[in-house]
Design a protein around this motif. Structure first.
Motif, short mmCIF file in Angstrom:
data_model
loop_
_atom_site.label_atom_id
_atom_site.label_comp_id
_atom_site.label_asym_id
_atom_site.label_seq_id
_atom_site.Cartn_x
_atom_site.Cartn_y
_atom_site.Cartn_z
N LEU A 330 -31.25 -3.40 -32.21
CA LEU A 330 -30.62 -2.87 -31.00
C LEU A 330 -31.50 -2.98 -29.77
N LEU A 333 -30.66 -5.72 -27.12
CA LEU A 333 -29.34 -5.78 -26.50
C LEU A 333 -29.30 -5.00 -25.19
N ILE A 337 -23.92 -2.59 -24.55
CA ILE A 337 -23.68 -3.21 -25.85
C ILE A 337 -24.48 -2.49 -26.93
N SER A 338 -25.69 -2.07 -26.58
CA SER A 338 -26.52 -1.34 -27.53
C SER A 338 -25.88 -0.01 -27.92
N SER A 341 -23.00 -0.78 -30.25
CA SER A 341 -23.56 -1.26 -31.52
C SER A 341 -24.19 -0.12 -32.30
#
Length: 444
Positions: A330, A333, A337-338, A341
């Motif tokens: 992670l 990113l 997005i992290s 995710s």
């Protein structure tokens, strides 16, 4: 295979699969230290390293079954005592009379009943993280729901499903967000405004989905059995005591640091009083309690077996490896997005870690420094945990409460998964959009 394995066989198979994984996945561990101030064990960030430890033997595998059941003894006792309590109250006739009157009141207002019951269980999830408590209520809920023309899946969504919604999106779930905020070094109940907004949106979407499904899948109403057209004074007193008990338990959990044992003791006391008021007598009350135990025993064992899975993964020294593999990438990113995710990773991790409070303690010390590093606020990190981990309780077979509820409803897990996956993904989509919005708003 003509027939899908029942909950007992399925969980035994998963325990065996977890044991096999301990020979495939590399062993590893994070360093941990004891926080003397709180008495909790904390995970040190960036301390993961692979290790070589002795693999679990066949004897260890077999021992994981009784040890897993013993590990959930407090929750099992709660289910048995609440189940016994409800059975005693049912034997007094109070439930039948109360439900008969309620069904008559709600005649022609089935949608309103659906909304009210869903709101009630959502509130239970928001305030006390209710899940295991639903198990003992299932026989009564089935009777109530089918008397209104709702099938088993509708009843499961409006009760168990609603508790998961409330628990996941709650700003105050003591077993979820409050533990996570404490581990993250955030003020308790901080950031509640945005969480309440998201909770409101999710509840509206959830209720609309529930109503649409229920109306498309109505069944013939099953008439409530009742020997009384009106409630007796004894039944009114018993049901009033039941409502008072729920209020007292909620207060105790929120403000008096109660746990399962205090809840169990409270419902045990209620059953004795209800049996005496309901003229069951001492022997009659005891016999009814024993019958209640029998009804809840299978569900209790299922709850314990689910705990055996995480026990095998931990003692096989691969749990930390799974955490490292899910969350390590992670840091490469972008923040939005992290965040999404991270939520997805929490949902996947909830399979081997079915306790979401345990998942908070395991992951927050690792994820908070990572969040600081990539510019993701700690509040968003906690949100990603609560949305991903707790919502996964809708579908993961390692969640003992879910499997126990399905067992009592006689619903095979594969049928539930096919049914529940769509609404679960819908809610997770809303959660993902909420996380992206939180990043854009600079939510702290």
């Amino acid at each position: 295979m003509k027939k899908f394995p029942n909950a007992f066989v399925l969980l035994i198979a998963v325990i065996l699969f977890a044991w096999i994984l301990t020979y495939i996945i590399p062993q590893g561990s994070y360093q941990r230290v004891l926080d003397e101030a709180t008495g909790t064990t904390k995970v040190l960030n960036d301390s993961y390293q692979q290790i070589n430890s002795k693999n679990l033997s066949v004897l260890d595998l077999i021992l994981s079954v009784p040890r897993g059941i013993i590990g959930r003894a407090d929750a099992i006792v709660l289910i048995l005592l609440i189940g016994g309590c409800f059975y005693v109250i049912e034997k007094t006739g109070a439930f039948n009379q109360g439900l008969f009157k309620l069904v008559n009141i709600l005649e022609g207002k089935e949608t309103l009943a659906l909304i009210l019951v869903s709101a009630l269980f959502t509130a239970g999830g928001v305030t006390i993280g209710m899940q295991e408590e639903v198990i003992a209520m299932i026989p009564i809920l089935l009777l109530f729901g089918k008397s209104l023309g709702y099938n088993t899946f509708t009843i499961l969504l409006m009760s168990y499903g609603s508790t998961v919604i409330g628990s996941s999106f709650s700003p105050s779930n003591p077993f979820g967000i409050l533990i996570a905020q404490k581990e993250a070094g955030l003020p308790l109940l901080s950031g509640s405004e945005l969480r309440l907004v998201v909770l409101g949106i999710v509840f509206v979407v959830w209720t609309i989905y529930l109503i649409r499904y229920a109306n498309k899948n109505k069944i013939e109403k099953i008439k409530m059995p009742s020997t009384h057209e009106s409630m007796t004074t004894r039944s009114k007193v018993i049901l009033l005591l039941l409502g008072t008990t729920f209020f007292g338990v909620t207060y105790g959990l929120l403000f008096l640091e109660w746990d399962f044992n205090e809840m169990s003791a409270t419902f045990f006391a209620l059953s004795i009083v209800a049996g005496i008021i309901g003229k069951l007598g001492i022997n009659g009350t005891g016999e009814s309690y024993i019958e209640g135990f029998k009804e809840m025993m299978f569900a209790s064992i299922i709850l314990g077996l689910a705990n055996s899975i995480s026990l095998v993964l931990k003692e096989g020294m691969i749990m930390d490896t799974i955490v490292y593999g899910l969350f390590g990438p992670l840091k490469y990113l972008p923040p939005s997005i992290s965040a999404v995710s991270m939520m997805v990773a929490h949902s996947l991790l909830h399979f081997p870690v079915p306790s979401y409070s345990g998942q908070a303690v395991l992951t927050m010390p690792i994820l908070i420094p990572l969040s600081d590093l990539i510019g993701l606020s700690r509040q968003i990190c906690v949100m990603a945990y609560q949305y991903g981990a707790i919502m996964a309780d809708m579908i993961v077979p390692t969640n003992g409460a879910l499997m126990a509820v399905l067992a009592l409803c006689n619903v095979p897990y594969n049928k539930w998964l096919r049914f529940a996956l769509k609404p679960t993904l819908l809610i997770l989509l809303i959660a993902a959009l909420a996380l992206v919005a939180a990043v854009a708003l600079g939510y702290q």
